[in-house]
Enzyme design. Structure first.
Site, PDB file in Angstrom:
ATOM      1  N   HIS A  13       0.881  -1.205  -0.012  1.00 48.95           N
ATOM      2  CA  HIS A  13      -0.033  -0.071  -0.010  1.00 48.95           C
ATOM      3  C   HIS A  13       1.043   1.346  -0.056  1.00 48.95           C
ATOM      4  O   HIS A  13       2.055   0.943   0.318  1.00 48.95           O
ATOM      5  CB  HIS A  13      -1.042   0.011   1.358  1.00 48.95           C
ATOM      6  CG  HIS A  13       0.011   0.085   2.739  1.00 48.95           C
ATOM      7  ND1 HIS A  13       0.651  -0.966   2.981  1.00 48.95           N
ATOM      8  CD2 HIS A  13       0.203   1.112   3.263  1.00 48.95           C
ATOM      9  CE1 HIS A  13       1.141  -0.417   4.261  1.00 48.95           C
ATOM     10  NE2 HIS A  13       1.073   0.918   4.192  1.00 48.95           N
ATOM     11  N   ASP A  52       0.751   5.073   2.048  1.00 49.60           N
ATOM     12  CA  ASP A  52       0.156   5.783   2.937  1.00 49.60           C
ATOM     13  C   ASP A  52      -0.538   7.027   2.579  1.00 49.60           C
ATOM     14  O   ASP A  52      -0.026   7.904   1.691  1.00 49.60           O
ATOM     15  CB  ASP A  52       1.123   6.332   4.100  1.00 49.60           C
ATOM     16  CG  ASP A  52       1.681   4.905   4.685  1.00 49.60           C
ATOM     17  OD1 ASP A  52       1.294   3.811   4.742  1.00 49.60           O
ATOM     18  OD2 ASP A  52       2.835   5.265   5.332  1.00 49.60           O
ATOM     19  N   HIS A  58       4.948  -0.040  -0.355  1.00 52.04           N
ATOM     20  CA  HIS A  58       5.529  -0.778   0.823  1.00 52.04           C
ATOM     21  C   HIS A  58       4.526  -1.788   1.320  1.00 52.04           C
ATOM     22  O   HIS A  58       3.570  -1.634   1.198  1.00 52.04           O
ATOM     23  CB  HIS A  58       6.232   0.221   1.813  1.00 52.04           C
ATOM     24  CG  HIS A  58       5.129   1.102   2.583  1.00 52.04           C
ATOM     25  ND1 HIS A  58       4.630   2.313   2.167  1.00 52.04           N
ATOM     26  CD2 HIS A  58       4.810   0.985   3.838  1.00 52.04           C
ATOM     27  CE1 HIS A  58       3.710   2.857   2.890  1.00 52.04           C
ATOM     28  NE2 HIS A  58       3.701   1.963   4.002  1.00 52.04           N
ATOM     29  N   ARG A 110       7.370  -9.078  15.655  1.00 47.33           N
ATOM     30  CA  ARG A 110       7.839  -7.962  15.067  1.00 47.33           C
ATOM     31  C   ARG A 110       6.798  -6.691  15.410  1.00 47.33           C
ATOM     32  O   ARG A 110       5.420  -6.951  15.541  1.00 47.33           O
ATOM     33  CB  ARG A 110       8.016  -7.963  13.565  1.00 47.33           C
ATOM     34  CG  ARG A 110       8.422  -6.539  13.044  1.00 47.33           C
ATOM     35  CD  ARG A 110       8.755  -6.791  11.672  1.00 47.33           C
ATOM     36  NE  ARG A 110       9.280  -5.491  11.146  1.00 47.33           N
ATOM     37  CZ  ARG A 110       8.332  -4.540  10.582  1.00 47.33           C
ATOM     38  NH1 ARG A 110       7.299  -4.976  10.084  1.00 47.33           N
ATOM     39  NH2 ARG A 110       8.819  -3.346  10.140  1.00 47.33           N
TER      40      ARG A 110
HETATM   41  C1  LIG Z   1      -4.599   8.297   8.956  1.00 47.67           C
HETATM   42  C2  LIG Z   1      -4.874   6.844   8.514  1.00 47.67           C
HETATM   43  C3  LIG Z   1      -3.861   6.349   7.400  1.00 47.67           C
HETATM   44  C4  LIG Z   1      -4.476   5.090   7.428  1.00 47.67           C
HETATM   45  C5  LIG Z   1      -5.809   5.331   7.649  1.00 47.67           C
HETATM   46  C6  LIG Z   1      -5.742   5.978   8.910  1.00 47.67           C
HETATM   47  C7  LIG Z   1      -5.658   5.352   9.988  1.00 47.67           C
HETATM   48  C8  LIG Z   1      -4.983   4.103   9.951  1.00 47.67           C
HETATM   49  C9  LIG Z   1      -3.800   4.227   8.805  1.00 47.67           C
HETATM   50  C10 LIG Z   1      -3.470   2.836   7.903  1.00 47.67           C
HETATM   51  C11 LIG Z   1      -2.199   2.198   8.529  1.00 47.67           C
HETATM   52  C12 LIG Z   1      -1.879   0.844   8.302  1.00 47.67           C
HETATM   53  C13 LIG Z   1      -1.823   0.984   6.500  1.00 47.67           C
HETATM   54  C14 LIG Z   1      -3.229   1.715   6.181  1.00 47.67           C
HETATM   55  C15 LIG Z   1      -3.125   1.641   4.574  1.00 47.67           C
HETATM   56  C16 LIG Z   1      -4.263   1.333   6.720  1.00 47.67           C
HETATM   57  O1  LIG Z   1      -4.807   0.016   6.358  1.00 47.67           O
HETATM   58  O2  LIG Z   1      -4.364   1.887   7.810  1.00 47.67           O
HETATM   59  C17 LIG Z   1      -3.043   2.982   6.586  1.00 47.67           C
HETATM   60  C18 LIG Z   1      -4.030   4.121   6.213  1.00 47.67           C
HETATM   61  C19 LIG Z   1      -3.803   4.946   5.101  1.00 47.67           C
HETATM   62  O3  LIG Z   1      -2.539   5.502   4.902  1.00 47.67           O
HETATM   63  O4  LIG Z   1      -4.723   5.092   4.015  1.00 47.67           O
HETATM   64  O1  LIG Z   2       5.122  -2.780   9.769  1.00 51.35           O
HETATM   65  C1  LIG Z   2       5.526  -1.949   8.977  1.00 51.35           C
HETATM   66  O2  LIG Z   2       7.083  -1.770   8.770  1.00 51.35           O
HETATM   67  C2  LIG Z   2       5.047  -1.009   7.922  1.00 51.35           C
HETATM   68  C3  LIG Z   2       3.602  -0.304   8.649  1.00 51.35           C
HETATM   69  C4  LIG Z   2       2.831   0.432   7.710  1.00 51.35           C
HETATM   70  O3  LIG Z   2       3.228   0.518   6.575  1.00 51.35           O
HETATM   71  C5  LIG Z   2       2.024   1.254   8.080  1.00 51.35           C
HETATM   72  O4  LIG Z   2       1.545   1.401   9.411  1.00 51.35           O
HETATM   73  O5  LIG Z   2       1.354   2.137   7.580  1.00 51.35           O
HETATM   74 FE   LIG Z   3       2.474   1.957   5.705  1.00 48.60          FE
END
Ligand SMILES: C=C1C[C@]23C[C@H]1CC[C@H]2[C@@]12CCC[C@@](C)(C(=O)O1)[C@H]2[C@@H]3C(=O)O
Ligand SMILES: O=C(O)CCC(=O)C(=O)O
Ligand SMILES: [Fe+2]
Length: 356
Positions: free
Chosen positions: A215, A217, A272, A282
Site C-alpha cells: 500500500h 500511506d 511498501h 515484530r
Molecule cells: C490516517 C490514516 C492512514 C491509514 C488510515 C488512517 C488510520 C490508519 C492508517 C493505516 C495504517 C496501516 C496501513 C493503512 C493503509 C491502513 O489500512 O490503515 C493506513 C491508512 C492509509 O494510509 O490510508
Molecule cells: O510494519 C511496517 O513496517 C509497515 C507499517 C505500515 O506500513 C503502516 O503502518 O502504514
Molecule cells: Fe504504511
C-alpha cells in the site's frame, strides 16, 4: 461497540501452529525478488549534516520515496517506552483487546488493517490506531492502569509532530518551497496525525503469509519506528521489493500520497509492505502525518506552470481518507486531473504496479 466483522476476522495469531488457508497468500515457491540481498537499500541520512541533508532528502524522495534518518533528536528512551507500550497492548488477551475494537465506520481502535476488505486473504498482523485522544480506548484496555499508556502516547505524538514539521520543511525545501509558500504549515496544528501500532506475531509459514499488504500511506509523510526485526519492504522500479534493515535508533520516513499531490508527482508516494518471520515477533509504530483538517491539498503553485499543469484536484485529508477507504490503490488516480506528460518521471502511474 466492537464490530462483528473485526471480531470474527481477528484470530489469535499467537497460538496458531499451522498457517490456515484464510491466511495463505502465495505458494512458498513464489519468488518476488525480495530475497535478493545484493540490492542497495534506502539511503540513511544524518539530520545533523547541515550541508548535505536537504539534497540527500530530495534525491531520496525522487528516487526511492523513502529513507532512514539518524540524529533526529528523538530519544532512545522514548522509542523504547513506545515499544513497551505496544508490546503490553498486543500481549493482552484477545477478549480484552476487542473491548477497544475499531467500529466498522471508524478509524481509531484495535483490529485488522483497514485495507483488509480489499483482499480475499487475511494478513498476519493486528493493529491499533490512535486518532485523537487515546483515553477512552486505554480505559477499556486497562481499566485501572491507563495513565502510563496515555502519557507515553502524548509525549511520542508531540515529539513526532515536531520532527514531522521539520522533515516536511526539508522535503519541500529541496523543491525550492519555503514554509511561507505553505501557509498551513506554519503555526499551531491540532489533531492532524494518527498513530498506528502494528504487531506481527512469529508465523509458522512466513513464505506464504503477508504481514501487511502492499500500500501507499494516505499521508504527507510517515515516520516509522520498527523494532530490531526486519519485515518492512519498499518497492522500487527495476529492483522489486527491497528490505529496509532495522538500524537501532534510526527512523524510516515514507513519502505519502498527499506529498505526491503537493509536489505534483515529483515526489511519488512509496509502495511498501510488511512480511513476517518464523521465529520473531515484530512490532512497528507509524506516525501518520497529515495536514490540518479543512485544508485543501493541491499541487503547490510554485511547481505548476503551462508546461506542468496541476495533475491532481484539491482534497482535504479527511476526503482523501474516505477515498482511500473506498478505492484503495485507485485513490490517487481518482483525484487525478490529467494523464502524465510523455516522459514525465512517474512511471508507477502506467506500470501496472498499482497506485495512482
Ligand atoms: C490516517 C490514516 C492512514 C491509514 C488510515 C488512517 C488510520 C490508519 C492508517 C493505516 C495504517 C496501516 C496501513 C493503512 C493503509 C491502513 O489500512 O490503515 C493506513 C491508512 C492509509 O494510509 O490510508
Ligand atoms: O510494519 C511496517 O513496517 C509497515 C507499517 C505500515 O506500513 C503502516 O503502518 O502504514
Ligand atoms: Fe504504511
Amino acid at each position: 461497540m466492537p464490530s462483528i466483522i473485526s471480531s470474527e476476522k481477528q484470530l489469535d495469531l499467537y497460538s496458531i501452529k499451522e498457517l490456515p488457508e484464510s491466511h495463505a497468500w502465495r505458494s512458498s515457491l513464489d519468488d518476488d525478488g525480495s530475497r535478493n540481498i545484493n540490492v542497495e537499500s534506502i539511503p540513511v541520512i544524518d539530520l545533523n549534516d547541515d550541508k548535505f541533508a536537504i539534497d540527500r532528502i530530495g534525491h531520496a524522495c525522487k528516487t526511492w520515496g523513502a529513507f532512514q534518518i539518524i540524529n533526529h533528536n528523538i530519544s532512545q528512551r522514548l522509542l523504547n517506552d513506545m515499544e513497551t507500550c505496544g508490546t503490553r497492548l498486543f500481549s493482552l488477551p484477545m477478549q480484552q483487546k476487542l473491548k477497544a475494537a475499531r467500529s466498522s465506520d471508524g478509524i481509531a481502535g484495535y483490529g485488522v488493517a483497514r485495507i483488509s476488505s480489499f483482499f480475499s486473504k487475511l494478513m498476519w498482523s493486528e493493529g491499533f490506531t490512535i486518532f485523537g485522544s487515546p483515553l477512552e480506548h486505554a480505559r477499556q484496555l486497562w481499566p485501572h492502569n491507563y495513565n502510563k499508556f496515555c502519557d507515553v502516547i502524548e509525549e511520542y505524538e508531540n515529539e513526532m509532530e515536531k520532527l514531522a514539521g521539520r522533515l516536511m520543511g526539508l522535503m519541500l525545501g529541496s523543491l525550492g518551497i519555503t514554509k511561507e509558500d505553505v501557509k498551513w504549515a506554519v503555526g499551531p496544528r491540532s489533531g492532524c496525525s494518527a498513530l498506528q501500532l502494528n504487531s506481527y506475531p512469529a508465523c509458522p509459514d512466513p513464505d506464504r503469509a503477508m504481514g501487511l499488504a502492499a500500500h501507499t500511506d494516505s499521508t504527507i509523510l510517515t515516520i516509522l519506528h520498527q523494532n530490531n526485526t526486519s519485515g518492512l519492504q519498499v518497492f522500487r522500479e527495476g529492483n522489486g521489493w527491497v528490505t529496509v534493515p532495522p538500524l537501532r535508533g534510526a527512523l524510516v520516513i515514507n513519502v505519502g500520497d498527499l506529498l505526491h499531490i503537493l509536489s505534483n508527482g515529483l515526489y511519488p508516494s512509496v509502495l511498501h509492505r510488511a512480511v513476517v518471520n518464523r521465529t520473531r515477533h515484530r512490532l512497528s509504530v507509524a506516525y501518520l502525518y497529515g495536514p490540518p483538517s479543512g485544508v485543501k491539498i493541491s499541487p503547490l503553485s510554485k511547481l505548476v506552470d503551462q508546461r506542468n499543469p496541476p495533475m491532481y484536484r484539491p482534497v482535504t485529508w479527511s476526503e482523501y481518507l474516505g477515498t482511500k477507504a473506498k478505492h484503495f490503490d485507485k485513490a490517487l488516480s481518482s483525484v487525478r486531473l490529467c494523464a502524465p506528460r510523455i516522459g514525465f518521471a512517474n512511471s508507477k502511474d502506467q506500470s501496472g504496479v498499482q497506485v495512482g
